[in-house]
Design a protein around this motif. Structure first.
Motif, PDB file in Angstrom:
ATOM      1  N   GLU A 358      45.779  33.031  34.204  1.00 48.68           N
ATOM      2  CA  GLU A 358      44.510  33.705  33.912  1.00 48.68           C
ATOM      3  C   GLU A 358      44.458  35.081  34.572  1.00 48.68           C
ATOM      4  O   GLU A 358      43.986  36.047  33.952  1.00 48.68           O
ATOM      5  CB  GLU A 358      43.349  32.840  34.395  1.00 48.68           C
ATOM      6  CG  GLU A 358      43.125  31.579  33.537  1.00 48.68           C
ATOM      7  CD  GLU A 358      42.077  30.653  34.113  1.00 48.68           C
ATOM      8  OE1 GLU A 358      41.742  30.821  35.326  1.00 48.68           O
ATOM      9  OE2 GLU A 358      41.586  29.776  33.377  1.00 48.68           O
ATOM     10  N   ARG A 362      44.221  38.640  32.510  1.00 46.76           N
ATOM     11  CA  ARG A 362      43.172  39.650  32.710  1.00 46.76           C
ATOM     12  C   ARG A 362      43.797  41.010  33.033  1.00 46.76           C
ATOM     13  O   ARG A 362      43.313  42.051  32.572  1.00 46.76           O
ATOM     14  CB  ARG A 362      42.221  39.222  33.827  1.00 46.76           C
ATOM     15  CG  ARG A 362      41.311  38.065  33.469  1.00 46.76           C
ATOM     16  CD  ARG A 362      40.198  37.899  34.480  1.00 46.76           C
ATOM     17  NE  ARG A 362      40.739  37.554  35.809  1.00 46.76           N
ATOM     18  CZ  ARG A 362      40.935  36.317  36.229  1.00 46.76           C
ATOM     19  NH1 ARG A 362      40.643  35.295  35.425  1.00 46.76           N
ATOM     20  NH2 ARG A 362      41.402  36.064  37.423  1.00 46.76           N
ATOM     21  N   THR A 365      44.894  42.914  29.857  1.00 53.11           N
ATOM     22  CA  THR A 365      43.925  43.301  28.828  1.00 53.11           C
ATOM     23  C   THR A 365      43.368  44.687  29.111  1.00 53.11           C
ATOM     24  O   THR A 365      43.467  45.201  30.223  1.00 53.11           O
ATOM     25  CB  THR A 365      42.781  42.290  28.771  1.00 53.11           C
ATOM     26  OG1 THR A 365      42.164  42.196  30.069  1.00 53.11           O
ATOM     27  CG2 THR A 365      43.290  40.930  28.352  1.00 53.11           C
TER      28      THR A 365
END
Length: 365
Positions: A358, A362, A365
């Motif tokens: 995760e 992130r 992105t």
């Protein structure tokens, strides 16, 4: 949904493959999915399960035909037609190529995960050794299943140790399971030595047969259970016959669920030439088995104070046989406490790995 591309040789039974599948089964697959890039044309034993869980498997044939141009073209097509943000590479020998193509196509998180602390003393092994040291060039996350594996792959570069994970409770000792399997295999009253591993050079099956031959001189009712498959299986069968052991060595083949077979064993032996962090050693200890490991196995495998590490020189065969014969006479509490087993719990390891994915997602992105 996050999708992570795992890069492997082939999804057959093996420590690294079982680690990934243990992780895969524990994650929330409505939020995170695994896909696989394999390096053989044939289907692996886990592929049906992978597809049932929602994963995709992409096949290349590099390890069948060694056609590097075709392989690079396949990689280029794959990364051009997909939008992976995380590639998790478990195959060190070709990582320079697949992570390089991934970087060229803008994949932000490129993980290289070392599972190997050495190489065979052959021309092929030496080539792999060279490729291993080029492999981290395009990686920006470095993981290893053990300290020796990380030091071999990454040398002086920093890396993080991520222990392999298993379903610890599934391997806890069960007297009922022991009775059922021993009855099924006609092992009542026999001293059962067990080994789980692929038939490859590093597992050292010829040495294991020598140990067992020496043990049989002291314990005539001993039986050796060998679980696994691999390139050297037929050669090992021939050796067992030539040593007069065909009636006492059981070649069990690929077993999808090894847990009941650990219950049937009385001792577990792993005389590997080198080994990073073998899941089989963790599984055997969780089953309460007394374990004998070679000094080529990472010390990080040890959970049980009674587990021993022995040398594997030509003169040490009798030492292994003596230790096993002593175990024949010892009463072993298969339900004894096993401090530290929680480190290898697949559920806890999955939560830590998901959190890492995760964070990488992130960042990309």
């Amino acid at each position: 949904m996050m999708r992570v591309l795992h890069v492997v040789s082939v999804m057959d039974m093996g420590g690294m493959e079982n680690y990934i599948m243990n992780l895969y089964r524990k994650i929330d697959r409505t939020e995170l999915q695994f896909d696989f890039l394999v390096h053989h044309g044939r289907r692996g034993v886990f592929e049906d399960e992978i597809e049932a869980l929602g994963g995709h498997v992409y096949h290349t044939t590099l390890m069948d035909d060694f056609n590097l141009i075709r392989y690079l073209r396949k990689l280029d097509e794959l990364f051009r037609s997909t939008q992976y943000r995380i590639v998790h590479g478990h195959l060190g020998s070709t990582a320079f190529f697949y992570l390089g193509v991934a970087e060229r196509h803008g994949v932000p998180a490129r993980i290289l995960h070392s599972h190997c602390p050495g190489h065979p003393n052959t021309i092929k092994g030496y080539i792999k050794h060279i490729l291993f040291h080029f492999s981290p060039i395009h990686a920006n996350v470095r993981l290893a299943c053990s300290t020796p594996a990380g030091e071999y792959q990454f040398r002086k570069a920093p890396f993080e140790v991520v222990p392999n994970g298993i379903d610890v409770e599934r391997f806890r000792f069960s007297g009922q399971s022991r009775r059922e399997v021993r009855s099924e295999l006609d092992l009542e009253g026999r001293f059962v030595v067990g080994h789980v591993g692929r038939f490859y050079y590093e597992k050292n099956h010829p040495y294991l047969l020598r140990i067992f031959q020496a043990l049989r001189e002291r314990v005539p009712d001993a039986v050796l259970l060998l679980l696994g498959d691999g390139a050297l299986l037929e050669q090992t069968k021939v050796q067992a016959r030539s040593m007069g052991l065909e009636d006492s060595v059981r070649f069990m083949g690929v077993i999808r669920d090894c847990a009941p077979y650990y219950q049937a064993m009385d001792a577990f032996v792993l005389p590997s030439i080198y080994e990073a962090l073998p899941l089989t050693g963790i599984e055997a200890q969780c089953a309460g088995l007394p374990c004998l490991f070679s000094e080529g196995v990472s010390a990080e495998v040890k959970l049980d104070a009674q587990a021993e590490f022995l040398p594997i020189g030509p003169e040490d065969v009798q030492l292994w046989a003596n230790r096993l014969a002593e175990l024949r006479e010892r009463q072993v509490d298969r339900n004894r406490p096993l401090p530290g087993a929680e480190r290898f719990d697949a559920g806890a390891n999955a939560r830590r790995m998901v959190a890492r994915y995760e964070a990488l997602w992130r960042q990309g992105t």
